[in-house]
Design an enzyme around this catalytic site. Structure first.
Site, PDB file in Angstrom:
ATOM      1  N   GLY A 238     -18.493 -27.051 -35.673  1.00 53.89           N
ATOM      2  CA  GLY A 238     -18.864 -28.386 -35.135  1.00 53.89           C
ATOM      3  C   GLY A 238     -17.665 -28.790 -35.251  1.00 53.89           C
ATOM      4  CB  CYS A 349      -8.674 -17.156 -39.109  1.00 52.95           C
ATOM      5  SG  CYS A 349      -8.990 -19.100 -38.165  1.00 52.95           S
TER       6      CYS A 349
END
Length: 406
Positions: A238, A349
Site C-alpha cells: 500500500g 525491480c
C-alpha cells in the site's frame, strides 16, 4: 518446526526467483510475519558464513533429509540467533551436531583472525544486505502534514537540515543526525543509512511513510490529476497507493487490487493510518478484470506492478531471470483497453530489460493507440521501443520508469 520450515521455503523461493523477501514472507501464511521476516533476513545476512560452516562440518552429507536452505536456517539460529527455541525434530537434529558446528565456527574465527561473530561479516553484510550504501528515505504524507512542518519536527529532535540535495553524492555522504530534501522528489526526505524511525511519533501516526525512492517514482511519474479515477493493479502493501492518494489530494477514486487476503488486510490498516479515503480494495488478480466494466469507465490512470525476479533489489540473492510468458504478455494488454485511459506506468525491480520487453511487445499489439516514453527520453532509445517510436494517441502515453537502474 513451522518457523524454520517457513523460513527455508522463503529462501528457496528467493533462489528460484519467485518473489522478494517481503512478498514471500506474506504469502507464506506463517502467522508471525515479523518473526519470520527477521529470521530470513538474518539468515541471508550470514549466508556466506553459514555456507562455510556447513561445508566444514559436512552437515548436509551427514543429514540427507536436510535441504541446504533449512540447514542454513537451523545453523543460523543455533549459532548466531536465539539458540533454537523452537523446532521439534529439526531442533533435535541440529543439536546433535552442535559440538561439531561450534568447533567449525571457532576454527573459522581463528582463520579470519576475529573474536566476534559479527566480525565474520563483510562491512555491507554487517549492516544488512545493501543497507550500508542505501540512504533512509522518508516520504512526507501530505494528506496529514507539510514538508516544512516535518522538517521543523526533526530539527527539534536534534537533526540538522541541509536543504535540498544538489547531487546523488551529497545523499551518499550523509552521516550522523543530518538530512536533506531529495533532489528529484519534492516530498522525500533523505537520512543516513540505517536511521530507524519505526518508533517515531510521525511514523506511528501516519505523518511520514518509510518508502524507498524507487518505490516513490511510479506514482510520481504517473502524476494523476486531482479528482481522477486510478487503478493500482498490484497494490499491497500500500505505500504506492497512499502516495497516489496524496497526489490526488484524496479527491477521486483508487481501485486497488491484490490476490492475497493478509496483504490486503495489512494494506487497509496502513491506508487508514495514512488518512487515505476514496479507495476500494479488491481481492482479485487484476488480469481477470473486465476493462469494459462500467465501474472503470472513468479510470484515466493505471499503475501496473507485475511480478518480476526482483534482481534489481539490493537485498536479493542473485538469480536467473526468465522471459515473461506469452500468456502473461497477452493478459497485460487489456489494461490499455480501459476506455478513458490517458496514462499507464509499468515498472518492475528487474535489473535487465524484461520490463521494457513486456512494454514493447504489448505496444506492438496495440498499434498506434499509445506511445512509449522511456525513462531517459522518448521511444526508440531502447531496442524494444523501436516498434512504437513516433506513434501515439494524443492523450495516450505509456511511461516506463527504469526504477531498478537508478
Amino acid at each position: 518446526m513451522a518457523l524454520y520450515s517457513a523460513a527455508a521455503a522463503v529462501l528457496e523461493g528467493l533462489e528460484r526467483g519467485a518473489g522478494g523477501v517481503k512478498a514471500l514472507v506474506y504469502h507464506s501464511r506463517f502467522p508471525h510475519v515479523r518473526q519470520l521476516y527477521a529470521l530470513v533476513s538474518e539468515t541471508l545476512r550470514y549466508s556466506p558464513v553459514l555456507e562455510e560452516l556447513l561445508a566444514g562440518a559436512a552437515l548436509l552429507q551427514a543429514e540427507k533429509k536436510l535441504s541446504p536452505q533449512l540447514a542454513k536456517v537451523l545453523v543460523y539460529d543455533l549459532l548466531f540467533g536465539k539458540g533454537l527455541k523452537c523446532g521439534g525434530r529439526w531442533k533435535a537434529l541440529a543439536r546433535r551436531h552442535r559440538a561439531r558446528l561450534e568447533a567449525e565456527l571457532a576454527r573459522l574465527k581463528v582463520r579470519r583472525k576475529v573474536s566476534r561473530n559479527e566480525d565474520l561479516l563483510a562491512p555491507a553484510q554487517a549492516a544488512g544486505p545493501g543497507a550500508s550504501q542505501i540512504p533512509r528515505y522518508v516520504r512526507v504524507n501530505t494528506l496529514k502534514t507539510r514538508v516544512d512542518d516535518v522538517v521543523d519536527f526533526f530539527k527539534r529532535e536534534g537533526y540538522s537540515y541541509l536543504g535540498k540535495a544538489a547531487s546523488v553524492e551529497e545523499l551518499r555522504a550523509l552521516s550522523g543526525k543530518k538530512f536533506l530534501l531529495d533532489l528529484h522528489l519534492p516530498e522525500l526526505l533523505v537520512f543516513p543509512p540505517q536511521t530507524d524511525f519505526h518508533e517515531n511519533l510521525l511514523y506511528t501516526s501516519g505523518h511520514i511513510i518509510l518508502q524507498d525512492k524507487a518505490s516513490c517514482l511510479p506514482a510520481f511519474l504517473l502524476s494523476p490529476a486531482a479528482g481522477s479515477h486510478v487503478i493500482d493493479a498490484c497494490a499491497a502493501p500500500g505505500n504506492k497507493t497512499s502516495h497516489l492518494a496524496a497526489i490526488l489530494k484524496n479527491k477521486g477514486r483508487i481501485f486497488a487490487f491484490d490476490v492475497d487476503t493478509k496483504r490486503l488486510a495489512t494494506m487497509n490498516t496502513m491506508l487508514m493510518r495514512a488518512g487515505v479515503t476514496g479507495f476500494q480494495l479488491a481481492q482479485q488478480d487484476f488480469l481477470t478484470v473486465d476493462p469494459g466494466d462500467p465501474k472503470y469507465s472513468k479510470v484515466a490512470y493505471i499503475l501496473l506492478d507485475p511480478s518480476c525476479s526482483g534482481s534489481g533489489m539490493v537485498n536479493r540473492v542473485p538469480m536467473a531471470e526468465a522471459a515473461p510468458s506469452a500468456e502473461r504478455l497477452q493478459a497485460l494488454s487489456p489494461a490499455l483497453s480501459v476506455p478513458a485511459l490517458l496514462r499507464l506506468v509499468s515498472f518492475s525491480c528487474a535489473l535487465h530489460w524484461k520490463n521494457e520487453d513486456v512494454v514493447g511487445t504489448v505496444l506492438q499489439e496495440q498499434g498506434s493507440a499509445f506511445r512509449c516514453v522511456w525513462h531517459g527520453g522518448d521511444a526508440g532509445q531502447h531496442p524494444s521501443c523501436q516498434g512504437c517510436a513516433g506513434t501515439r494517441r494524443p492523450s495516450g502515453t505509456l511511461v516506463v520508469p527504469a526504477c531498478a537502474l537508478s
